[in-house]
Motif scaffolding. Structure first.
Motif, PDB file in Angstrom:
ATOM      1  N   THR A  75      15.686   2.910  16.441  1.00 33.38           N
ATOM      2  CA  THR A  75      16.319   3.670  15.366  1.00 33.38           C
ATOM      3  C   THR A  75      15.419   4.825  14.961  1.00 33.38           C
ATOM      4  OG1 THR A  75      17.397   1.667  14.557  1.00 33.38           O
ATOM      5  CG2 THR A  75      17.309   3.543  13.056  1.00 33.38           C
ATOM      6  N   ALA A  77      13.710   7.258  12.642  1.00 31.93           N
ATOM      7  CA  ALA A  77      13.345   7.093  11.232  1.00 31.93           C
ATOM      8  C   ALA A  77      13.978   8.155  10.344  1.00 31.93           C
ATOM      9  CB  ALA A  77      11.824   7.126  11.088  1.00 31.93           C
ATOM     10  N   SER A  79      16.856  10.337  11.160  1.00 33.73           N
ATOM     11  CA  SER A  79      18.314  10.434  11.208  1.00 33.73           C
ATOM     12  C   SER A  79      19.024   9.098  11.063  1.00 33.73           C
ATOM     13  CB  SER A  79      18.751  11.087  12.516  1.00 33.73           C
ATOM     14  OG  SER A  79      18.424  10.246  13.625  1.00 33.73           O
ATOM     15  N   GLY A  80      18.311   8.032  11.382  1.00 36.67           N
ATOM     16  CA  GLY A  80      18.930   6.710  11.338  1.00 36.67           C
ATOM     17  C   GLY A  80      19.781   6.416  12.564  1.00 36.67           C
ATOM     18  N   LYS A  81      19.807   7.330  13.536  1.00 34.37           N
ATOM     19  CA  LYS A  81      20.622   7.121  14.726  1.00 34.37           C
ATOM     20  C   LYS A  81      19.975   6.090  15.652  1.00 34.37           C
ATOM     21  CE  LYS A  81      22.740  11.711  14.841  1.00 34.37           C
ATOM     22  NZ  LYS A  81      22.916  12.964  15.628  1.00 34.37           N
ATOM     23  N   LYS A  82      20.829   5.252  16.224  1.00 31.20           N
ATOM     24  CA  LYS A  82      20.359   4.211  17.129  1.00 31.20           C
ATOM     25  C   LYS A  82      20.469   4.660  18.585  1.00 31.20           C
ATOM     26  CE  LYS A  82      21.202  -0.009  14.451  1.00 31.20           C
ATOM     27  NZ  LYS A  82      21.894  -1.331  14.455  1.00 31.20           N
TER      28      LYS A  82
END
Length: 342
Positions: A75, A77, A79-82
């Motif tokens: 993940t 940190a 953007s929070g995109k996985k």
């Protein structure tokens, strides 16, 4: 008055036979069996999710441990995109197709050639041991993180095609895309089950090329010989240890793996559109109206160009050279294009 009383029995039998053949041809053309119609040689995850109960799903894996593993994500940190970094688990209800038994050593003349398609009876036993059934659509699911993963499924597709199977498709994006879409997955172990699949026909002459066929195509310049390896291997800057000379088959065109797929946000790869492939082969000098033979190091990466040419572009004279550079160089046939390393 009934039809049986007005027509001779021999005519009735011929008519019924023709009707049965016509129905079979129509079903094959439409890829329709048992109440489900496959959209074509490729299906997406939405279609598969809606038809899971009507098909048999096989996860084509070189890493069999991943079948019972857990997916791993990273993940970002900020953007929070996985991003999916490791595929784990499988589609609920699917079965495992281990790639290792799908390829064997075969004796050709005095030489032992590795990584070949098994002969029909042996291949039939492998499919049955993996639980593949007859007369039910097959969906092959690659891992889907890179083109090598996709080629695992495309190679299995080619082998099934050689032995008469048409009732099948490949899941675009594979298990990686399935996971990125948040669909259900399982980590249950595969259970042993004997399948009923049988060889329907031997279509080796239609879909498989040997060394002599390649040599004839090179000499006659009658079509395209298509190298499915990366550019470093094509130009002789790298080679596998079982390939005994650097470079490529004389006159070959190159259709490298990196051009055959497009990345999906989150870490998966999918196939290109048919229109893109059509333009791509034209740009690379591959004539879609002439015969083509795909090859690579051992017949694995060649599955990608073969699938594109045969199944997506409808090139009826597209074949795969199973022995590829391994056999070609074992036989000490000519290569060209090796850039010297200094």
């Amino acid at each position: 008055m009934t039809l049986s009383k007005t027509l001779p029995a021999s005519v009735m039998r011929r008519g019924l036979f023709k009707l049965a053949v016509s129905v079979g041809v129509l079903c094959g053309a439409g890829l329709s069996w048992a109440g489900v119609t496959l959209p074509g040689p490729v299906v997406d995850s939405a279609w598969l999710a809606a038809n899971l109960d009507k098909v048999q799903v096989f996860e084509v894996r070189a890493n069999v441990k991943s079948f019972t593993g857990a997916p791993e994500f990273e993940t970002d940190a900020k953007s929070g995109k996985k991003t999916l970094v490791e595929v784990g688990g499988h589609i609920p209800g699917s079965r495992l197709m281990d790639t290792k038994p799908l390829r064997v050593d075969r004796k050709i003349g005095e030489l032992t050639v590795k990584y070949m398609i098994p002969e029909g009876p042996a291949f039939e036993k492998v499919m049955q041991a993996m639980g593949v059934d007859a007369d039910k659509p097959i969906v092959l699911v690659p891992l889907g993180l890179d083109m090598t993963d996709l080629d695992d499924a495309l190679r299995a597709h080619w082998q099934l095609k050689v032995y008469g199977e048409d009732n099948m498709a490949v899941l675009d994006g594979g298990m990686a895309n399935w996971l990125l879409e948040g669909r259900a997955h399982s980590s249950e172990a595969a259970t042993a089950r004997q399948g009923s699949w049988k060889v329907k026909a031997d279509r080796s002459a239609q879909y498989m090329a040997d060394s002599q066929a390649v040599a004839d195509a090179v000499a006659a310049k009658s079509g395209s010989v298509v190298d499915g390896r990366d550019l470093r291997s094509f130009h002789g800057l790298a080679k596998r240890d079982y390939v005994h000379a650097a470079g490529h088959i004389p006159g070959a065109k190159v259709l490298p793996p990196e051009l055959l797929n497009r990345p999906v946000a989150g870490g998966a790869v999918k196939l290109q559109s048919t229109a893109t492939y059509r333009a791509l082969v034209a740009a690379l000098g591959i004539d879609a109206d002439k015969p083509a033979i795909a090859y690579c190091n051992s017949g694995h990466l060649a599955s990608g160009p073969w699938f594109v040419m045969s199944e997506l572009l409808g090139m009826r004279n597209a074949r795969l050279y199973d022995g590829s550079m391994h056999q070609w160089t074992l036989e000490k046939r000519p290569v060209e294009g090796a850039i010297p390393l200094q």
